[in-house]
Each structure stands twice: as C-alpha cells, then as structure tokens.
Scaffold this motif. Structure first.
Motif, PDB file in Angstrom:
ATOM      1  N   PRO A  66       0.988  -0.811  -0.058  1.00 35.08           N
ATOM      2  CA  PRO A  66       0.250  -0.075  -0.525  1.00 35.08           C
ATOM      3  C   PRO A  66       1.062   1.481  -0.504  1.00 35.08           C
ATOM      4  N   LEU A  67       0.341   2.361  -1.090  1.00 32.25           N
ATOM      5  CA  LEU A  67       1.422   3.716  -0.731  1.00 32.25           C
ATOM      6  C   LEU A  67       0.334   4.720   0.574  1.00 32.25           C
ATOM      7  N   PHE A  68      -0.664   4.337   0.501  1.00 33.22           N
ATOM      8  CA  PHE A  68      -1.830   4.976   1.616  1.00 33.22           C
ATOM      9  C   PHE A  68      -2.427   4.835   2.873  1.00 33.22           C
ATOM     10  N   GLU A  69      -2.206   5.299   3.682  1.00 36.04           N
ATOM     11  CA  GLU A  69      -3.068   5.483   4.609  1.00 36.04           C
ATOM     12  C   GLU A  69      -3.665   5.950   5.452  1.00 36.04           C
ATOM     13  N   ARG A  70      -5.076   6.035   6.011  1.00 33.87           N
ATOM     14  CA  ARG A  70      -5.931   6.565   5.915  1.00 33.87           C
ATOM     15  C   ARG A  70      -5.456   7.340   7.645  1.00 33.87           C
ATOM     16  N   GLU A  71      -5.627   8.502   8.028  1.00 32.49           N
ATOM     17  CA  GLU A  71      -5.132   9.314   8.773  1.00 32.49           C
ATOM     18  C   GLU A  71      -6.460  10.390   9.922  1.00 32.49           C
ATOM     19  N   ALA A  72      -6.914  10.250  11.255  1.00 32.02           N
ATOM     20  CA  ALA A  72      -8.115  11.703  11.098  1.00 32.02           C
ATOM     21  C   ALA A  72      -8.092  12.947  10.560  1.00 32.02           C
ATOM     22  N   THR A  73      -6.468  12.696  10.155  1.00 37.77           N
ATOM     23  CA  THR A  73      -6.692  15.042   9.110  1.00 37.77           C
ATOM     24  C   THR A  73      -6.766  14.214   7.581  1.00 37.77           C
ATOM     25  N   GLY A  74      -6.982  13.001   7.307  1.00 38.23           N
ATOM     26  CA  GLY A  74      -6.694  12.228   6.018  1.00 38.23           C
ATOM     27  C   GLY A  74      -6.063  11.847   5.366  1.00 38.23           C
ATOM     28  N   LEU A  75      -5.498  11.655   4.229  1.00 37.13           N
ATOM     29  CA  LEU A  75      -4.627  10.999   4.205  1.00 37.13           C
ATOM     30  C   LEU A  75      -3.123  10.950   4.245  1.00 37.13           C
ATOM     31  N   ALA A  76      -2.238  10.023   4.577  1.00 41.38           N
ATOM     32  CA  ALA A  76      -0.869   9.334   4.976  1.00 41.38           C
ATOM     33  C   ALA A  76      -0.159   8.850   3.904  1.00 41.38           C
ATOM     34  N   LEU A  77       0.855   9.147   3.797  1.00 43.00           N
ATOM     35  CA  LEU A  77       1.796   8.076   2.786  1.00 43.00           C
ATOM     36  C   LEU A  77       2.530   7.499   3.955  1.00 43.00           C
ATOM     37  N   THR A  78       2.947   6.240   3.001  1.00 38.96           N
ATOM     38  CA  THR A  78       3.074   4.906   3.817  1.00 38.96           C
ATOM     39  C   THR A  78       4.554   4.567   4.304  1.00 38.96           C
ATOM     40  N   ALA A  79       5.310   3.696   4.078  1.00 42.19           N
ATOM     41  CA  ALA A  79       6.506   3.917   4.282  1.00 42.19           C
ATOM     42  C   ALA A  79       7.699   3.685   2.882  1.00 42.19           C
ATOM     43  N   ALA A  80       6.942   2.694   1.888  1.00 44.15           N
ATOM     44  CA  ALA A  80       6.520   2.925   0.518  1.00 44.15           C
ATOM     45  C   ALA A  80       5.886   3.996  -0.400  1.00 44.15           C
ATOM     46  N   GLY A  81       5.236   4.718   0.138  1.00 46.32           N
ATOM     47  CA  GLY A  81       4.871   6.086  -0.291  1.00 46.32           C
ATOM     48  C   GLY A  81       5.737   6.677  -0.154  1.00 46.32           C
ATOM     49  N   GLU A  82       6.398   7.178   0.832  1.00 43.66           N
ATOM     50  CA  GLU A  82       7.912   8.195   1.890  1.00 43.66           C
ATOM     51  C   GLU A  82       8.726   7.796   0.524  1.00 43.66           C
ATOM     52  N   GLU A  83       8.891   7.100   0.206  1.00 44.67           N
ATOM     53  CA  GLU A  83      10.376   6.187  -0.716  1.00 44.67           C
ATOM     54  C   GLU A  83      10.109   6.366  -2.099  1.00 44.67           C
ATOM     55  N   LEU A  84       8.932   6.004  -2.538  1.00 42.21           N
ATOM     56  CA  LEU A  84       8.245   6.815  -3.868  1.00 42.21           C
ATOM     57  C   LEU A  84       8.172   8.291  -4.273  1.00 42.21           C
ATOM     58  N   LEU A  85       7.549   8.773  -4.012  1.00 43.74           N
ATOM     59  CA  LEU A  85       6.802  10.135  -4.122  1.00 43.74           C
ATOM     60  C   LEU A  85       7.637  10.755  -4.378  1.00 43.74           C
ATOM     61  N   PRO A  86       8.690  11.322  -3.661  1.00 44.71           N
ATOM     62  CA  PRO A  86       9.942  12.401  -4.173  1.00 44.71           C
ATOM     63  C   PRO A  86      10.815  11.681  -5.059  1.00 44.71           C
ATOM     64  N   VAL A  87      10.850  10.906  -5.690  1.00 41.93           N
ATOM     65  CA  VAL A  87      11.456   9.909  -7.109  1.00 41.93           C
ATOM     66  C   VAL A  87      10.162  10.424  -7.980  1.00 41.93           C
ATOM     67  N   VAL A  88       9.808   9.982  -8.082  1.00 44.36           N
ATOM     68  CA  VAL A  88       8.051  10.290  -8.985  1.00 44.36           C
ATOM     69  C   VAL A  88       8.540  11.682  -9.421  1.00 44.36           C
ATOM     70  N   ALA A  89       8.183  12.040  -8.153  1.00 45.10           N
ATOM     71  CA  ALA A  89       8.697  13.602  -8.915  1.00 45.10           C
ATOM     72  C   ALA A  89       8.599  14.076  -9.568  1.00 45.10           C
ATOM     73  N   LYS A  90      10.213  13.600  -8.902  1.00 45.90           N
ATOM     74  CA  LYS A  90      11.076  14.517  -9.153  1.00 45.90           C
ATOM     75  C   LYS A  90      12.079  13.972 -11.103  1.00 45.90           C
ATOM     76  N   SER A  91      11.431  12.941 -11.189  1.00 46.64           N
ATOM     77  CA  SER A  91      11.467  12.498 -12.357  1.00 46.64           C
ATOM     78  C   SER A  91      10.159  13.114 -12.851  1.00 46.64           C
ATOM     79  N   LEU A  92       9.793  13.495 -12.944  1.00 46.13           N
ATOM     80  CA  LEU A  92       8.380  14.168 -13.418  1.00 46.13           C
ATOM     81  C   LEU A  92       8.952  15.290 -13.633  1.00 46.13           C
ATOM     82  N   ASP A  93       9.358  16.205 -13.261  1.00 45.44           N
ATOM     83  CA  ASP A  93      10.060  17.427 -13.005  1.00 45.44           C
ATOM     84  C   ASP A  93      10.696  17.699 -14.365  1.00 45.44           C
ATOM     85  N   ARG A  94      11.943  16.992 -14.323  1.00 44.12           N
ATOM     86  CA  ARG A  94      12.195  16.982 -15.477  1.00 44.12           C
ATOM     87  C   ARG A  94      12.278  16.736 -17.099  1.00 44.12           C
TER      88      ARG A  94
END
Length: 338
Positions: free
Chosen positions: A80-108
C-alpha cells in the motif's frame, strides 16, 4: 492505521475502505517496457495533495480514475502507498520512498520537453532549501560567489524555519538538526557553537558579575524549535555550565537572526552561534561578555538523496559548498604547528 482501497461509487464518489476484497501481490520484476506512467502521475498528484479530490482536480480526471490508477500501482508493487489518518491521507513507508523519486523524474521530463519544444538548452533549476538565518548570514554571499564561478547554473532557493528536512520538494537541503542516521547522503557543514551575545550597552552590566548573576538580571531571548519547549536551548546551556538561572521567561523568536537583531537594539541577551554572527561581533554590534562558549549539539548539514549524486549540477554544487565551508571551518580553527 489501516491501508485502504478506493472503490468508485455512483456519481464519481470514492469510498475509502480497508483492502479485504483482493490481496495485493507482487508480479515479478518491473522494467521500463511497461512502466505504468499514468498510474505514477496519479500517485504523484494524490501524494502531493494528500487527497484524491485534489489530485483528480490537478490532473483534470475523475476521482474514480485516480483510484483505479493508484490501486493498480499498489497491486503492482505489492504494498500500500497510502493509509487513512484522522486528518486525511498519509503516505506509507513505501509511499514516502516513492513520491520524491516520481516527482523529481516528472519534473525533469517536463522541463526537458519544454526546452526541446522551445528550441533552447534544457536547464533545470537546482532547488535548495536553506534555513533563514543561515541564508542571510552565510549563504547569500556564497551564492554570489557560486554564480560568478558557474553562471550557467540556475538555482531556486527556498527558506523556512524548520528543524530537519523541509516538507517541500528539493534537490538538496541545508538542515539545522542534531546528528542522526537516515537514508540521505549527509555532509556536516559545521557544528554550532553558542554563547550569550548582547548589545554593548547591555554588556556593561556584566562588569564584576558572574555569568549566572548577569543572565538572571537580563531578558533571555529564545529561538523556538518545532515541537520543543521554547527555552530548550537556554535550559541546555544552563545545565551544561551548571548555572542556576530561570530560563522560562523572555521573548521567543522563530529565527536566530531576529533574536540577534532584537539584542542589537539594546535589550535582551540571545544565545547565538558565534561563528554565524562573527561579523556582528567583530564590528562591535554584538558583544560576548563572557568566554563561555559551548557546542549545543546541533549542527548544519547538507542532505540529498543518494540517487542524485550522479546529477552533474548537484554534484558540482555539493562539492563547491563543502569546500567553502571547509575553508570557513579552517579559518575559525586554524591548525597551529608544533
């Protein structure tokens, strides 16, 4: 906190519920022949907004489409990449690892495509975060030097008063923090050395007084650290030197430079980095009435992701910056021959 699956309902609504209907399974090695680009775009949008609604709006697609893409990516990864928290969505450990790599690649990719379309050389901006006081006291003149030596490099500077890594996407960050171990490449720029500093007028009261007596009679100026007591730095200082003083009172500021400027105005004593404010001390605008310097346990570190070491712009700036801070450390602690 439980992982969830987004299940499209009538009218395009999305219901978040725990994933029980089907098991997430790995599907072997992933290669570029069938990279799920749409799913990665959807994941990046939802991750940046921490919301399926916000992500769908950003990409001008339906929530149900976003849900299908993210769910398919989770199945592909087997996590899973996301999990539910009281305030909304939160990234799982896998999501935290993947997001900056994907964001940076798409930016470039985006920057390079625009450069090719516009018949210009692809130049992406090097994004660096610098704490406000460090930026104003040290990095502004250094950035001028770097621009003179490397005029072809574009730099975008962000600055926020945070302890540790900022929440914004950056290529590298100078952070104010205690020593720690994480997955980032970390270079120590310098350890902070602090002492009580004040205006020349305030320092006159120190004559004939012990440091504890002087500080007890002055307004202590605090620098707030996120999630920490407002008097953390002063209380640590008093404990290390064995001073019996009340550290609860006084004004608190978000940045060291604001506290120093207030002290230079004529009242109050700030516990400040003597190396950062060396120009003000040399000019007599700040005075160190006692030779009572300690290392407070915090330092300034340069952090970046290991994958970015191969990026020429990041590598050149990192090497240049480390070299300049090494020169400054040598200047403040010269080696005396035997």
């Amino acid at each position: 906190m439980a992982p969830y699956q987004n299940v499209p309902l009538k009218g395009g609504q999305v219901n978040l519920r725990t994933r029980k209907a089907r098991k997430i399974q790995n599907k072997g090695s992933i290669n570029r022949r069938w990279l799920p680009l749409n799913a990665l775009r959807a994941f990046e949008a939802v991750g940046q907004h921490r919301s399926f609604t916000g992500g769908a709006t950003a990409l001008s697609v339906s929530q149900s489409a976003m849900s299908r893409h993210v769910s398919g990516l989770e199945e592909l990864l087997g996590k899973p990449l996301f999990e539910r928290e009281a305030t909304g969505l939160a990234l799982t450990a896998a999501g935290e690892e993947l997001l900056p790599v994907v964001a940076k690649s798409l930016d470039r990719i985006e920057q390079t495509l625009n450069a090719i379309r516009d018949d210009r050389q692809a130049k992406r901006a090097l994004r660096i975060h610098i704490p406000p006081s460090m930026l104003q006291q040290q990095l502004l003149p250094l950035l001028h030097e770097f621009r003179i030596e490397h005029p072809d490099y574009r730099i975008d500077v962000s600055s926020a008063n945070v302890t540790g890594l900022p929440a914004t996407n950056t290529d590298m960050a100078i952070v104010y923090d205690r020593p720690n171990v994480d997955d980032f490449v970390t270079d120590l720029l310098w350890m902070v050395r602090v002492a009580p500093l004040c205006s020349p007028e305030t320092a006159k009261a120190a004559s004939g007084q012990a440091v504890a007596q002087f500080l007890s009679q002055q307004e202590l100026l605090h620098i707030k650290l996120a999630g920490q007591p407002r008097d953390l730095l002063w209380s640590n200082y008093a404990r290390q030197l064995g001073l019996d003083i009340d550290t609860d009172e006084g004004l608190a500021f978000d940045t060291a430079i604001a506290a120093a400027q207030y002290a230079m105005g004529g009242t109050g004593v700030t516990l400040a980095d003597i190396d950062m404010f060396a120009p003000e001390i040399a000019a007599g605008r700040l005075v160190m009435p006692y030779d009572a310097v300690i290392e407070e346990g915090y330092g300034y570190y340069l952090k970046l992701h290991p994958d970015d070491l191969s990026d020429p712009a990041i590598s050149i700036f990192r090497s240049w910056l480390i070299g300049r801070f090494m020169d400054m450390r040598t200047a403040r602690n010269p080696v005396v021959p035997d």
